[in-house]
Scaffold this motif. Structure first.
Motif, PDB file in Angstrom:
ATOM      1  N   ARG A  55       0.845  -1.187   0.000  1.00  0.00           N
ATOM      2  CA  ARG A  55       0.000   0.000   0.000  1.00  0.00           C
ATOM      3  C   ARG A  55       0.882   1.238   0.000  1.00  0.00           C
ATOM      4  N   PHE A  56       0.352   2.313  -0.600  1.00  0.00           N
ATOM      5  CA  PHE A  56       1.100   3.565  -0.630  1.00  0.00           C
ATOM      6  C   PHE A  56       1.128   4.144   0.775  1.00  0.00           C
ATOM      7  N   ILE A  57       2.329   4.418   1.263  1.00  0.00           N
ATOM      8  CA  ILE A  57       2.519   4.921   2.618  1.00  0.00           C
ATOM      9  C   ILE A  57       3.223   6.269   2.541  1.00  0.00           C
ATOM     10  N   GLY A  58       2.769   7.221   3.357  1.00  0.00           N
ATOM     11  CA  GLY A  58       3.481   8.481   3.457  1.00  0.00           C
ATOM     12  C   GLY A  58       2.747   9.630   2.794  1.00  0.00           C
ATOM     13  N   THR A  59       3.487  10.707   2.532  1.00  0.00           N
ATOM     14  CA  THR A  59       2.960  11.938   1.948  1.00  0.00           C
ATOM     15  C   THR A  59       3.752  12.230   0.689  1.00  0.00           C
ATOM     16  N   CYS A  60       3.054  12.489  -0.414  1.00  0.00           N
ATOM     17  CA  CYS A  60       3.720  12.443  -1.720  1.00  0.00           C
ATOM     18  C   CYS A  60       4.889  13.418  -1.840  1.00  0.00           C
ATOM     19  N   GLN A  61       4.811  14.620  -1.237  1.00  0.00           N
ATOM     20  CA  GLN A  61       5.902  15.587  -1.397  1.00  0.00           C
ATOM     21  C   GLN A  61       7.221  15.092  -0.806  1.00  0.00           C
ATOM     22  N   TYR A  62       7.147  14.143   0.124  1.00  0.00           N
ATOM     23  CA  TYR A  62       8.353  13.684   0.814  1.00  0.00           C
ATOM     24  C   TYR A  62       8.634  12.204   0.576  1.00  0.00           C
ATOM     25  N   PHE A  92       9.973  19.372  -4.334  1.00  0.00           N
ATOM     26  CA  PHE A  92       9.207  18.866  -5.476  1.00  0.00           C
ATOM     27  C   PHE A  92       7.785  19.419  -5.493  1.00  0.00           C
ATOM     28  N   ASP A  93       7.572  20.560  -4.865  1.00  0.00           N
ATOM     29  CA  ASP A  93       6.224  21.120  -4.738  1.00  0.00           C
ATOM     30  C   ASP A  93       5.566  21.373  -6.092  1.00  0.00           C
ATOM     31  N   ASP A  94       4.282  21.068  -6.153  1.00  0.00           N
ATOM     32  CA  ASP A  94       3.451  21.386  -7.311  1.00  0.00           C
ATOM     33  C   ASP A  94       2.004  21.284  -6.851  1.00  0.00           C
ATOM     34  N   GLU A  95       1.119  22.079  -7.448  1.00  0.00           N
ATOM     35  CA  GLU A  95      -0.290  22.018  -7.071  1.00  0.00           C
ATOM     36  C   GLU A  95      -0.914  20.682  -7.443  1.00  0.00           C
ATOM     37  N   ASP A  96      -0.379  20.028  -8.459  1.00  0.00           N
ATOM     38  CA  ASP A  96      -0.885  18.738  -8.923  1.00  0.00           C
ATOM     39  C   ASP A  96      -0.074  17.618  -8.274  1.00  0.00           C
ATOM     40  N   SER A  97      -0.742  16.765  -7.509  1.00  0.00           N
ATOM     41  CA  SER A  97      -0.045  15.689  -6.801  1.00  0.00           C
ATOM     42  C   SER A  97       0.706  14.769  -7.748  1.00  0.00           C
ATOM     43  N   LYS A 143       5.844  12.826 -10.544  1.00  0.00           N
ATOM     44  CA  LYS A 143       6.678  12.841 -11.747  1.00  0.00           C
ATOM     45  C   LYS A 143       8.004  13.548 -11.473  1.00  0.00           C
ATOM     46  N   ARG A 144       7.947  14.650 -10.748  1.00  0.00           N
ATOM     47  CA  ARG A 144       9.174  15.379 -10.411  1.00  0.00           C
ATOM     48  C   ARG A 144      10.117  14.503  -9.592  1.00  0.00           C
ATOM     49  N   ILE A 145       9.546  13.747  -8.659  1.00  0.00           N
ATOM     50  CA  ILE A 145      10.379  12.886  -7.815  1.00  0.00           C
ATOM     51  C   ILE A 145      11.051  11.807  -8.654  1.00  0.00           C
ATOM     52  N   LEU A 146      10.272  11.124  -9.490  1.00  0.00           N
ATOM     53  CA  LEU A 146      10.838  10.055 -10.307  1.00  0.00           C
ATOM     54  C   LEU A 146      11.847  10.588 -11.323  1.00  0.00           C
ATOM     55  N   SER A 147      11.653  11.839 -11.748  1.00  0.00           N
ATOM     56  CA  SER A 147      12.577  12.449 -12.709  1.00  0.00           C
ATOM     57  C   SER A 147      13.749  13.133 -12.015  1.00  0.00           C
ATOM     58  N   TRP A 148      13.718  13.145 -10.667  1.00  0.00           N
ATOM     59  CA  TRP A 148      14.746  13.822  -9.867  1.00  0.00           C
ATOM     60  C   TRP A 148      14.852  15.275 -10.325  1.00  0.00           C
ATOM     61  N   LYS A 149      13.659  15.908 -10.464  1.00  0.00           N
ATOM     62  CA  LYS A 149      13.595  17.249 -11.026  1.00  0.00           C
ATOM     63  C   LYS A 149      13.395  18.271  -9.910  1.00  0.00           C
ATOM     64  N   PHE A 150      14.501  18.828  -9.438  1.00  0.00           N
ATOM     65  CA  PHE A 150      14.424  19.916  -8.469  1.00  0.00           C
ATOM     66  C   PHE A 150      15.687  20.759  -8.597  1.00  0.00           C
TER      67      PHE A 150
END
Length: 334
Positions: A204-211, A245-250, A255-262
């Motif tokens: 199951r997905f655990i945690g908070t998406c921004q982190y 990795f903040d964005d209004e769209d979860s 996508k930013r996390i998987l792309s290591w985009k920061f």
């Protein structure tokens, strides 16, 4: 948990301290000794309907075995016919997120000391075989002591006793492209259906998406290395005042996390940046604090960012920490 406390021992204040997906936390005062406690209340029906019985019992078991100055203490537990109650240490200094947002980022010295205490807490958990799995500014609170403000790590609702070792990067890369394709399609329902399928497999997905870490997004796997990724993102948030990795769209966040985009904003503290560079690493086995056979907390504490930190004296040290004024209602207003 040496004390036995029940509802009849408590006078509930008209003040909510926080809310979780399955709980609310309220302030209460002990009728006899005058001590204030944070009372976590959970509906039995809601816990059962969300198939969270194991998580709730696991949280109680984990909190009962932990004893550390930077980890919240559980004092007692009790239940009624319809609700479960956890009596927790009350931390009267507010959430880290509140202080970050009010100050629009913390000053370098405050960030360093807060990070050091977070490292103290996280490495202790990992040595106990516990992964927190939801490390974020909302789950870091402050308590005012005779030695000044110090932090406590809270909310072990999704924590787990884990002996699973982080997997190498190659196993993530092989599935990352499929995940990114889903995210490019902005396929909310498709992504949810894939997570539901994983839940059927016991994940199951655990945690908070921004982190959350890349490995959690890809296959709902979280080890102690996932806490180290989250630690890096919390440090970034303290310095920059916004998430990495903040964005209004979860789903854009994922996508930013998987792309290591920061990117680092101009003026980002150089020492903190070197620490973030060592923690916000796609490969779970390459993060600072991951050793060949398990947790390597000493490596993390030896990072140059922590030069001058006396780890043994830290819990009772008068820290040069600058926090905003806080009262329980302030977080809700913000």
């Amino acid at each position: 948990m040496p004390l036995s406390i029940t509802n009849t021992d408590l006078q509930y204040e008209d003040q909510d301290l926080g809310f979780g997906s399955l709980s609310r936390v309220v302030l209460a005062r002990h009728n006899h000794n005058g001590t204030y406690y944070a009372i976590k209340i959970m509906s039995k029906n809601q816990v059962i309907s969300n198939k969270a019985v194991d998580l709730v019992m696991q949280e109680k078991e984990i909190l009962g075995r932990l004893e550390h100055p930077n980890v919240v203490s559980i004092i007692s537990t009790f239940q009624t016919d319809i609700e479960l109650y956890y009596v927790l240490e009350y931390c009267n200094g507010g959430e880290l997120l509140y202080h970050i947002e009010v100050q629009k980022g913390l000053d370098p010295l405050t960030t360093k000391w807060v990070t050091a205490e977070l490292v103290n807490a996280v490495t202790y958990l990992h040595l106990q075989g516990v992964a927190h799995r939801d490390l974020k500014p909302q789950n870091v609170v402050f308590i005012h002591t005779e030695h000044g403000p110090h932090l406590k790590l809270i909310d072990f609702a999704t924590a787990a006793v884990s002996t699973e070792q982080p997997r190498p990067l190659g196993k993530i890369v092989r599935t990352a492209d499929d995940e990114l394709e889903d995210l490019d399609d902005a396929a909310d329902e498709r992504m949810r259906s894939r997570w539901h399928a994983r839940e059927a497999q016991g994940k199951r997905f655990i945690g908070t998406c921004q982190y959350c870490s890349p490995e959690m997004i890809i296959d709902c796997t979280a080890t102690y290395s996932s806490d180290l990724w989250a630690l890096g993102t919390v440090v970034y948030h303290m310095v920059a005042g916004t998430g990495a990795f903040d964005d209004e769209d979860s789903f854009a966040v994922l996508k930013r996390i998987l792309s290591w985009k920061f990117t680092y904003p101009e003026g980002f503290d150089a020492g903190a940046r070197t620490l973030c560079d060592a923690l916000i690493v796609l490969c779970p086995t390459a993060r600072l604090g991951v050793g060949p056979t398990g947790c390597a907390g000493d490596q993390l504490k030896a990072h140059p960012y922590f030069t001058g930190v006396d780890w043994d004296a830290l819990p009772t040290q008068q820290l040069d920490v600058h926090l905003s004024e806080w009262e329980p209602a302030a977080t809700q207003k913000l």
